[in-house]
Design a protein around this motif. Structure first.
Motif, PDB file in Angstrom:
ATOM      1  N   THR A   2       0.799  -1.202   0.000  1.00  0.00           N
ATOM      2  CA  THR A   2       0.000   0.000   0.000  1.00  0.00           C
ATOM      3  C   THR A   2       0.830   1.249   0.000  1.00  0.00           C
ATOM      4  N   GLN A  93      -5.508   5.589   9.063  1.00  0.00           N
ATOM      5  CA  GLN A  93      -6.065   5.198   7.768  1.00  0.00           C
ATOM      6  C   GLN A  93      -5.655   3.772   7.411  1.00  0.00           C
ATOM      7  N   HIS A 220      -1.244   6.148  -4.820  1.00  0.00           N
ATOM      8  CA  HIS A 220      -2.603   5.798  -4.377  1.00  0.00           C
ATOM      9  C   HIS A 220      -2.679   4.321  -4.004  1.00  0.00           C
ATOM     10  N   MET A 223      -5.660   2.795  -1.648  1.00  0.00           N
ATOM     11  CA  MET A 223      -6.922   2.616  -2.360  1.00  0.00           C
ATOM     12  C   MET A 223      -6.862   1.399  -3.283  1.00  0.00           C
TER      13      MET A 223
END
Length: 244
Positions: A2, A93, A220, A223
């Protein structure tokens, strides 16, 4: 696998393109790995993924790229000072994404649910390693020590979870052992201090139009990590209905 804590920057406030491209490469390899796994899941291939010879090493390459990038990012973002608000927000997050993965996997595959996968590791490693962001030599020594410790078989791969929790699955679809993989993050911190990476060897070497497309996945990653598997499984399931 990620987007990492903090956004590495050069002293002129530009992003480090080499790190972004490293993340993009890791994400592309991750998607390929999971796509092949999904093909096996649907019974379209019988390759021994993820644990067969070659495939296990393929996964090691992927997580190594992610964890080296995480360590270097911690140095670039927090060597001078730690913005605790920004840092905590990003950790939360990633932790929320990890919790979502655990819940979804427990519902879908309760016998092999993911209790400590890549996202869980990234959150924990960020908390443990951020204080070493400006200590390259010590980070290098600690990083090597983790791999020596793992090679010595002093600790089993499931340490410390076998001491903390009962009833965890014997096999999980995604597990990152803190030993030795924390060592790779520490080595990433040391790598972040090198003049080679600080000079950003890919800066100015890629066509700007291509670069914007190429670095987008690396910027990103969280996501993409959360969405790529549901999308691929849904598409493959739809295709299986069409051709069945």
């Amino acid at each position: 696998m990620t987007k990492h804590i903090g956004h590495p920057t050069k002293q002129n406030s530009q992003r480090n393109i080499t790190l972004d491209m490293t993340r993009t490469l890791a994400i592309v390899l991750m998607v390929i790995f999971h796509f092949i796994y999904d093909l096996k899941l649907f019974g379209w291939i019988d390759w021994d993924i993820p644990d067969g010879q070659g495939w296990q090493q393929f996964r090691w390459v992927i997580v190594s790229l992610f964890f080296l990038a995480l360590g270097s990012s911690l140095h670039f973002a927090y060597a001078s000072s730690i913005n605790y608000s920004k840092f905590l927000k990003r950790v939360l997050q990633i932790s929320a994404g990890a919790l979502l993965i655990s819940i979804a996997s427990y519902i879908a595959i309760p016998s092999n649910w993911i209790f400590f996968g890549v996202l869980h590791f990234l959150a924990l490693a960020s908390i443990i390693c951020v204080g070493f962001a400006n200590w390259p030599k010590l980070s290098f020594i600690i990083g090597i020590s983790f791999f020596i410790l793992a090679a010595s078989d002093v600790l089993i791969s499931r340490w410390p979870f076998h001491l903390l929790f009962d009833g965890l699955p014997d096999y999980t679809n995604d597990f990152v052992a803190p030993v030795p993989w924390l060592g790779m993050v520490f080595l990433g911190i040391s790598l972040g201090h090198t003049q080679w990476l600080k000079r950003d060897p890919l800066q100015g070497k890629i066509n700007p139009a291509v670069l914007r497309f190429a670095v987008w996945p690396g910027q990103h990653g969280l996501m993409i990590y959360l969405l790529h598997q549901p999308i691929m499984i849904a598409l493959l399931y739809g295709l299986s209905l069409v051709i069945s």
